[in-house]
Design an enzyme around this catalytic site. Sequence first.
Site, PDB file in Angstrom:
ATOM      1  N   GLU A  58       5.942  -4.550  -8.130  1.00 19.83           N
ATOM      2  CA  GLU A  58       6.564  -3.242  -8.366  1.00 19.83           C
ATOM      3  C   GLU A  58       7.666  -3.405  -9.417  1.00 19.83           C
ATOM      4  O   GLU A  58       7.764  -2.627 -10.352  1.00 19.83           O
ATOM      5  CB  GLU A  58       7.134  -2.669  -7.063  1.00 19.83           C
ATOM      6  CG  GLU A  58       7.695  -1.255  -7.251  1.00 19.83           C
ATOM      7  CD  GLU A  58       8.130  -0.569  -5.959  1.00 19.83           C
ATOM      8  OE1 GLU A  58       7.616  -0.925  -4.881  1.00 19.83           O
ATOM      9  OE2 GLU A  58       8.977   0.338  -6.038  1.00 19.83           O
TER      10      GLU A  58
ATOM     11  N   ARG B 229      15.440   2.134   3.133  1.00 13.93           N
ATOM     12  CA  ARG B 229      14.264   2.413   3.960  1.00 13.93           C
ATOM     13  C   ARG B 229      14.373   1.726   5.332  1.00 13.93           C
ATOM     14  O   ARG B 229      13.827   2.210   6.322  1.00 13.93           O
ATOM     15  CB  ARG B 229      12.961   2.056   3.250  1.00 13.93           C
ATOM     16  CG  ARG B 229      11.738   2.659   3.949  1.00 13.93           C
ATOM     17  CD  ARG B 229      10.434   2.400   3.209  1.00 13.93           C
ATOM     18  NE  ARG B 229      10.066   3.417   2.242  1.00 13.93           N
ATOM     19  CZ  ARG B 229       9.449   4.564   2.525  1.00 13.93           C
ATOM     20  NH1 ARG B 229       9.125   4.856   3.770  1.00 13.93           N
ATOM     21  NH2 ARG B 229       9.139   5.413   1.575  1.00 13.93           N
TER      22      ARG B 229
ATOM     23  N   GLU C 243       0.772   1.264   3.549  1.00 16.71           N
ATOM     24  CA  GLU C 243       1.759   0.413   4.211  1.00 16.71           C
ATOM     25  C   GLU C 243       1.844   0.542   5.733  1.00 16.71           C
ATOM     26  O   GLU C 243       2.042  -0.469   6.411  1.00 16.71           O
ATOM     27  CB  GLU C 243       3.152   0.703   3.630  1.00 16.71           C
ATOM     28  CG  GLU C 243       3.300   0.346   2.177  1.00 16.71           C
ATOM     29  CD  GLU C 243       4.585   0.912   1.597  1.00 16.71           C
ATOM     30  OE1 GLU C 243       4.664   2.134   1.392  1.00 16.71           O
ATOM     31  OE2 GLU C 243       5.519   0.135   1.388  1.00 16.71           O
TER      32      GLU C 243
HETATM   33  N1  MTE Z   1      -4.180  -3.078  -0.664  1.00 17.80           N
HETATM   34  C1  MTE Z   1      -4.665  -4.051  -1.466  1.00 17.80           C
HETATM   35  N2  MTE Z   1      -5.950  -4.405  -1.329  1.00 17.80           N
HETATM   36  N3  MTE Z   1      -3.876  -4.675  -2.389  1.00 17.80           N
HETATM   37  C2  MTE Z   1      -2.547  -4.360  -2.530  1.00 17.80           C
HETATM   38  O1  MTE Z   1      -1.853  -4.938  -3.369  1.00 17.80           O
HETATM   39  N4  MTE Z   1      -0.678  -2.950  -1.743  1.00 17.80           N
HETATM   40  C3  MTE Z   1      -0.150  -2.198  -0.622  1.00 17.80           C
HETATM   41  C4  MTE Z   1      -1.144  -1.134  -0.154  1.00 17.80           C
HETATM   42  N5  MTE Z   1      -2.449  -1.693   0.021  1.00 17.80           N
HETATM   43  C5  MTE Z   1      -2.007  -3.336  -1.688  1.00 17.80           C
HETATM   44  C6  MTE Z   1      -2.883  -2.699  -0.774  1.00 17.80           C
HETATM   45  C7  MTE Z   1       1.135  -1.544  -0.909  1.00 17.80           C
HETATM   46  S1  MTE Z   1       2.538  -2.457  -0.828  1.00 17.80           S
HETATM   47  C8  MTE Z   1       1.210  -0.221  -1.218  1.00 17.80           C
HETATM   48  S2  MTE Z   1       2.695   0.533  -1.494  1.00 17.80           S
HETATM   49  C9  MTE Z   1       0.007   0.616  -1.332  1.00 17.80           C
HETATM   50  O2  MTE Z   1      -1.190  -0.124  -1.167  1.00 17.80           O
HETATM   51  C10 MTE Z   1       0.022   1.275  -2.704  1.00 17.80           C
HETATM   52  O3  MTE Z   1      -1.095   1.998  -2.971  1.00 17.80           O
HETATM   53  P1  MTE Z   1      -1.279   3.501  -2.465  1.00 17.80           P
HETATM   54  O4  MTE Z   1      -0.019   4.204  -2.763  1.00 17.80           O
HETATM   55  O5  MTE Z   1      -2.429   3.953  -3.272  1.00 17.80           O
HETATM   56  O6  MTE Z   1      -1.546   3.420  -1.004  1.00 17.80           O
HETATM   57  N1  LUZ Z   2       9.400   1.810  -3.647  1.00 17.34           N
HETATM   58  C1  LUZ Z   2      10.402   2.617  -3.999  1.00 17.34           C
HETATM   59  C2  LUZ Z   2       8.854   1.862  -2.434  1.00 17.34           C
HETATM   60  O1  LUZ Z   2      10.893   2.516  -5.127  1.00 17.34           O
HETATM   61  N2  LUZ Z   2      10.838   3.533  -3.121  1.00 17.34           N
HETATM   62  C3  LUZ Z   2      10.339   3.656  -1.876  1.00 17.34           C
HETATM   63  O2  LUZ Z   2      10.765   4.498  -1.108  1.00 17.34           O
HETATM   64  C4  LUZ Z   2       9.309   2.784  -1.494  1.00 17.34           C
HETATM   65  N3  LUZ Z   2       8.790   2.832  -0.278  1.00 17.34           N
HETATM   66  C5  LUZ Z   2       7.844   1.983   0.055  1.00 17.34           C
HETATM   67  C6  LUZ Z   2       7.399   1.069  -0.868  1.00 17.34           C
HETATM   68  N4  LUZ Z   2       7.894   1.016  -2.106  1.00 17.34           N
HETATM   69 MO1  MOS Z   3       4.338  -1.120  -1.835  1.00 20.98          MO
HETATM   70  S1  MOS Z   3       5.847  -2.277  -1.034  1.00 20.98           S
HETATM   71  O1  MOS Z   3       5.311   0.255  -2.009  1.00 20.98           O
HETATM   72  O2  MOS Z   3       4.293  -1.731  -3.398  1.00 20.98           O
END
Ligand code: MTE
Ligand code: LUZ
Ligand code: MOS
Length: 754
Positions: free
Chosen positions: A226, A304, A706
């Site tokens: 991120e 958070r 998540e």
């Molecule tokens: N699933 C896979 N296969 N690989 C990933 O890196 N990241 C996770 C989740 N699922 C991830 C994953 C995280 S930390 C987040 S925030 C969400 O996917 C982000 O994608 P979304 O917003 O489309 O759910």
């Molecule tokens: N990233 C962010 C995050 O910048 N703000 C959020 O609230 C958050 N929450 C979950 C995962 N990534």
């Molecule tokens: Mo997920 S920790 O919001 O990349």
Amino acid sequence: MKNIDSYTHLRGESLFVDDIITRQDTLYGLVFDSPKAHGIIKNINFAKAEAVEGVIKIFTYKDIKGENQIGGIIPDEPLLAENEVHFQGQPIAFIVAKTEAIAKKVRALIEIEIEELPVITTAREAKEKGSFISAPRSFNLGNTESAFAKCKYVFTGNAFSNGQEHLYLETQGAYAIPMENGNIKITSSTQGPTSVQRIAAQVLGVAMHKIEVDVIRLGGGFGGKEDQATPWAVMAAVAVQHLKKPVKFVLNRHDDLRMTGKRHPYDSTFKIGLDENLKILAYDVEFLQNSGAAADLSPAIAERTLFHATNSYFIPNVSSTVHSCKTNLPPNTAFRGFGGPQGMFVIESAIALAAHKLGIDKHIIQERNLIREGDEFPYGQIATKVEMENTWHTAIAKFQYEKLEEKVARFNKENPILKKGISLMPITFGISFTNTPMNHARALVHIYQDGSVGVSTGAVEMGQSVNTKILQVAYKTLGISPKKVKLETTNTTRVANTSPTAASATADLNGKAALKACKALKERLTGVASGMLQVNKKAITFKKDKVFVNGETTKLTWEEIVSQAMLERVALSENAHYKTPVIYFDKTKEKGHPFAYHVYGTAITEVTVDCLRGTYEIDAVNIVHDFGKSINLGVDIGQVEGALTQGIGWMTMEEIAYDKNGSLLSNSLSSYKVPDIFAAAKKVSVVPLETKGTKMAIKKSKAVGEPPLMYGIGTYFAIQQAVKAFNAKYNVKFHSPFTPEKVLMSLYEESSEA
Ligand code: MTE
Ligand code: LUZ
Ligand code: MOS
């Protein structure tokens, strides 16, 4: 619909940064990093290194034309260290050479002299020394002081949860190439293409439009990309700016493990008060977050933690504070759950302690305090469309919890060596970036003149299948076949000013933007069809590449309307913007309505502990999860299974270790164990809760990325219950991960209290 990448994934044809065909004049980068966790750089000698045949240039902060600053929330992190170093692994110089092998040779020849300063590795020590990243934050509800006075039972304790390595299969990396006029194109493995673009422009001292960032897909991010994909891409860009040659930089696993931050370890103290009916009246908690040496996303993650400090419970009096403690570790960062899991582990620990002291089962207290419709979260949002008790009671009924309890009791009576434990784990997770201004997205949809469609959004595909979901939204909205739709790479030139792919909100935000764009295009094409067929627009629908009038099929095809639209000079492209309505948060009061909605669920975990060895197996995890109305149950159940396994790993076996000099001991995959097929739960059942869903989610299909990670927390307490069944003198502790070593010690310890 299957994940649209499954065909190329399976054939090894999917492209990642390291698969891009490089230009023949490509050079290779490598970081020279700090061997000490804290100190002043007295001298660096590059003479021997620079004498190596094939080294092109070794960059230091002096070569930076713009600002040597990459901090996202707080400007406290240089790209390359200047006079001081703050963690082992901190980048000091960027070596560019003709090959990776040469760069490695060069790195070994750089000589550095550092005057060492005291090293802090734990949050507690940082707090004692007043070493913080930012000011503490507190969320409060009611009045804990007067509430504790009314409590029949009050317990205090502490809980520690360790960090966690992301272990994305694809390590960090980027490939930057010079274009004309000083423009640079960067292909990056990042969750935040706009962050890479913005920080690259800042460090290079150029306008953002000079930098184009393209993301094909990620071999996993999990939050680790991120913010922390940025430095590597920017270093490559700095080198391109000077050398005008393409530069590729992909970290090897050891460097990636050593140089990047992880989930934040938390050291927390709590006080919980209950009345005679086991209602939790008051909860007081202080979280010490081990932020590492720079802010990175720590303040947002700390926030958070407060948002999820009461997990799925309504507690009328809460005082919660979090300190982001500055230590000499690599800056810790986003990791699936983003501080939420750490907060939830503490309230679950507090409840477990209360239950233990009262000699009752934990789930009795949990059940009595579950959040209900109209309850207030400590941050002021009123809980609506609450599904918490629904998932809880559905899980208990569907998976016959009472029978399971009997089975476990019987098993433990009959088996002197093997003991079983069970736990219930409720989750409530808020969906939206907690920083309200980040909740927006855009989509750019082109219909090409042959009727095929290209969709660009700000969403980054990282295995979570967001592209598949957006493709589903597009083809269904346009009424065409799925094969007509292509999801383009994520590119800052096509979709600008994006928020990172994070917070589980990507499909909601970008999916809704894509939906809006497709609706506008369909509306326009309906006008064209209405002219061609001489019928009212209202009578026309599109389905499976055909035009229907009042539900009756016609001869007119999608391709024919698109051709006609071209002749009539109708715009076949649409750019749409979506922002989450309703949400807001007032940081001066720490109150508001920060989340579009919440995701709920309950997991029942069953484990067996081998009380001779301290080893354990996770027999089953049975889950009732609130998907809303899932648009892709296969994908969503996959997300639950993956997140659960990651959560179990965090709670049981993944043990990050630094020595007191801030050196990473768990620095390879032989010393850092993640769950494999043998460690995974033997059986996982995921039952979707039947609900109406919410309009705030894309097609009422709730975010799923998540929240299910936190089901893994249940494993800790199931193991603890089994330990208690074996050793009546066990002194309950909340210190994760509950590794087999710790289990073994717990099985044979004799309580210091008793
Ligand atoms: N699933 C896979 N296969 N690989 C990933 O890196 N990241 C996770 C989740 N699922 C991830 C994953 C995280 S930390 C987040 S925030 C969400 O996917 C982000 O994608 P979304 O917003 O489309 O759910
Ligand atoms: N990233 C962010 C995050 O910048 N703000 C959020 O609230 C958050 N929450 C979950 C995962 N990534
Ligand atoms: Mo997920 S920790 O919001 O990349």
